[in-house]
Design an enzyme around this catalytic site. Structure first.
Site, PDB file in Angstrom:
ATOM      1  N   GLU A 206       0.712  -1.202   0.068  1.00  0.00           N
ATOM      2  CA  GLU A 206      -0.119   0.126  -0.006  1.00  0.00           C
ATOM      3  C   GLU A 206       0.939   1.035   0.060  1.00  0.00           C
ATOM      4  OE1 GLU A 206      -1.713   1.084   4.002  1.00  0.00           O
ATOM      5  OE2 GLU A 206      -3.339   1.621   3.106  1.00  0.00           O
TER       6      GLU A 206
ATOM      7  N   LYS B 287      -9.489   2.213  -1.940  1.00  0.00           N
ATOM      8  CA  LYS B 287      -9.635   1.480  -0.618  1.00  0.00           C
ATOM      9  C   LYS B 287     -11.277   1.803  -0.107  1.00  0.00           C
ATOM     10  CE  LYS B 287      -7.248   1.245   3.804  1.00  0.00           C
ATOM     11  NZ  LYS B 287      -5.775   1.706   4.825  1.00  0.00           N
TER      12      LYS B 287
ATOM     13  N   CYS C 169      -4.921  -2.788   2.827  1.00  0.00           N
ATOM     14  CA  CYS C 169      -4.710  -2.717   4.435  1.00  0.00           C
ATOM     15  C   CYS C 169      -5.631  -2.802   5.308  1.00  0.00           C
ATOM     16  CB  CYS C 169      -4.044  -1.479   4.607  1.00  0.00           C
ATOM     17  SG  CYS C 169      -3.098  -1.399   6.302  1.00  0.00           S
TER      18      CYS C 169
END
Ligand code: CDV
Length: 311
Positions: A47, A123, A168
């Site tokens: 990430e 995300k 993440c």
């Protein structure tokens, strides 16, 4: 039958604030070549791989925007795309995206072996806080600097299988894997930056590595998929980040794991057909799932409504 895909988890050590994109890309190129030499066909980078993890700082204006990419590939990242294509290796790369109309996302792309960008994911689960909080030893301002991704988790036909991306904090949410699992996912690429110190509840600090494996192994097993979790770890600008990158099979077992907190490549040959062993047996979704039962919880007579358990 077997469908082997050699995957590299290309873990990164710290990236300091002063490091240029060109310097970071040099590090990525070294790992890409190392992975290719070891037979990898897909190299998974973390990430926000191109810069220091900037949500730890209170930033605005150009000082913030300097961490974002307006183009991908950009002049600085093009050497990575060119070298990957020359080597016939694909890759996954996380970066901060600034769109032409001014939206900011925490983004990852999947690039096929011929250099085509075949998937982009923004995300969905943004952790941290919206405004700076002075009591914290360092900030986690993802919720200030990024908008949540407007699209869901999607599977892409690539690398001879079905590939999905999560980023993440997404890895802590079973929904991320399940939405991909319902599309038949066979490889989930997950990059992460996980500070070991969790300021809202430091009691969790000692469990950072345990929780990291717990969620990814459960996601892999319950959705009969490979999971490739790749860290940017080590002590970055005074903040210790979790390393412990790992490649996990559909059995939930770790088949390859990083051993350092620095730039490090671990490679595993992942048989995508191993997913079918689980998808056709214990996790045959069509046969065994009961989706009609999953929305009824509070509408049934006798069900416990939220709060009832406290009475
Ligand atoms: N970059 C992240 O999403 N980090 C979060 C931390 C803040 C908990 C994580 O889930 O690892």
């Amino acid at each position: 039958m077997s469908r082997p895909l050699a995957i590299a988890a290309a873990q990164m050590g710290p990236v300091v604030r002063a490091e240029t994109r060109a310097q970071v890309v040099e590090r990525l190129l070294l790992m890409l070549r190392d992975a290719a030499d070891r037979g990898a066909e897909l190299v998974v980078f973390p990430e926000l791989a191109l810069t220091s993890f900037f949500p730890r700082w209170e930033l605005s204006g150009d000082a913030l925007l300097t961490f974002f990419e307006r183009d991908m590939p950009s002049a600085d990242t093009k050497p990575l795309f060119d070298e990957a294509k020359r080597l016939g290796v694909g890759f996954h790369l996380g970066y901060a995206e600034l769109t032409p109309d001014g939206h900011r996302y925490n983004t990852a792309i999947l690039v096929e072996r011929d250099g085509r960008v075949v998937a982009k994911y923004r995300k969905v689960h943004l952790p941290g806080h919206e405004e700076p909080e002075a009591w914290r030893p360092f900030q986690h301002l993802e919720r200030k600097y990024f908008e949540p991704g407007p699209e869901s988790f999607r599977v892409q036909r690539a690398f001879g299988g079905l590939v999905g991306i999560a980023i993440c904090n997404d890895r802590r949410w079973p929904e991320a894997y399940r939405v991909l699992g319902l599309q038949g996912v066979e490889v989930v690429c997950i990059g992460y930056n996980t500070p070991i110190h969790y300021a809202p509840d430091p009691g969790q600090d000692r469990l950072a590595a345990f929780h990291n494996n717990l969620v990814m192994a459960a996601g892999a097993y319950q959705n009969a998929t490979w999971v490739v979790g790749v860290a940017k770890g080590g002590v970055e600008e005074g903040v210790e980040g979790l390393s412990d990158s790992q490649i996990i099979g559909p059995s939930g077992e770790v088949v390859a794991r990083s051993a350092t907190t620095s730039d490090e490549v671990v490679v595993a040959v992942c048989d995508l057909d191993l997913c079918l062993d689980y998808k056709r047996t214990v996790f045959d979704f069509d046969r065994y799932r009961r989706p009609e039962m999953y929305t009824r919880i509070t509408s049934q007579r006798g069900a416990v409504a939220p709060g009832d358990a406290d009475r």
